[in-house]
Design a protein around this motif. Structure first.
Motif, PDB file in Angstrom:
ATOM      1  N   ARG A 169      -5.433  -8.110  -7.892  1.00  0.00           N
ATOM      2  CA  ARG A 169      -5.163  -7.139  -8.945  1.00  0.00           C
ATOM      3  C   ARG A 169      -5.705  -7.647 -10.271  1.00  0.00           C
ATOM      4  N   GLN A 170      -6.006  -6.697 -11.132  1.00  0.00           N
ATOM      5  CA  GLN A 170      -6.524  -7.040 -12.448  1.00  0.00           C
ATOM      6  C   GLN A 170      -5.915  -6.120 -13.491  1.00  0.00           C
ATOM      7  N   ALA A 171      -5.162  -6.710 -14.394  1.00  0.00           N
ATOM      8  CA  ALA A 171      -4.581  -5.962 -15.503  1.00  0.00           C
ATOM      9  C   ALA A 171      -5.549  -5.996 -16.682  1.00  0.00           C
TER      10      ALA A 171
ATOM     11  N   ARG B  57      -8.898 -11.269 -12.692  1.00  0.00           N
ATOM     12  CA  ARG B  57      -8.468 -10.781 -11.386  1.00  0.00           C
ATOM     13  C   ARG B  57      -7.669 -11.888 -10.692  1.00  0.00           C
TER      14      ARG B  57
ATOM     15  N   ALA C  70      -1.669  -2.674 -12.731  1.00  0.00           N
ATOM     16  CA  ALA C  70      -3.016  -3.229 -12.641  1.00  0.00           C
ATOM     17  C   ALA C  70      -3.860  -2.343 -11.739  1.00  0.00           C
TER      18      ALA C  70
END
Length: 123
Positions: free
Chosen positions: A38-40, A45, A92
């Motif tokens: 996941r990447q906010a 990531r 995210a």
């Protein structure tokens, strides 16, 4: 080439649940590992969970242990991520990824990536 298509993202209130799916197609090997990252916004990531096809070994990030469950349906070349007790910090873009071997927990360990699906958890 391998194609990965994620689905199941959306908007949910804190404490709620979502299930993400990722279907793999194309030239998948007979044995591989699938993972979720996941990447906010503004962040790198990060690893969430992974499952190996052989032996069904699993690995989780500490931040999701006890709340998220990864599973797979090998006949369908599909991996799932059941996310329970969601928190706003889980917000995210979630990416599915495929690795050729092992149970990697880093971005560099994966060869193919999906386009991502947005998960937003409201407080």
């Amino acid at each position: 080439q391998v194609q990965l298509v994620e689905s199941g993202g959306g908007l949910v209130q804190a404490g709620g649940s979502l299930r993400l799916s990722c279907a793999a197609s194309g030239r998948t090997r007979s044995h591989y590992t699938m993972g979720w990252f996941r990447q906010a916004p503004g962040k790198e990531r990060e690893f969430v969970a992974a499952i190996s096809q052989i032996g069904a070994r699993v690995g989780y990030a500490d931040s999701v242990k006890g709340r998220f469950t990864i599973s797979s349906d090998n006949a369908k070349n599909t991996v799932y991520l059941q996310m329970n007790s969601l928190k706003p910090e889980d917000t995210a873009v979630y990416y599915c990824a495929l690795a050729s071997f092992g149970l990697p927990m880093t971005v560099g360990g994966y060869d193919y990536w999906g386009q991502g699906t947005q998960v937003t958890v409201s407080s």
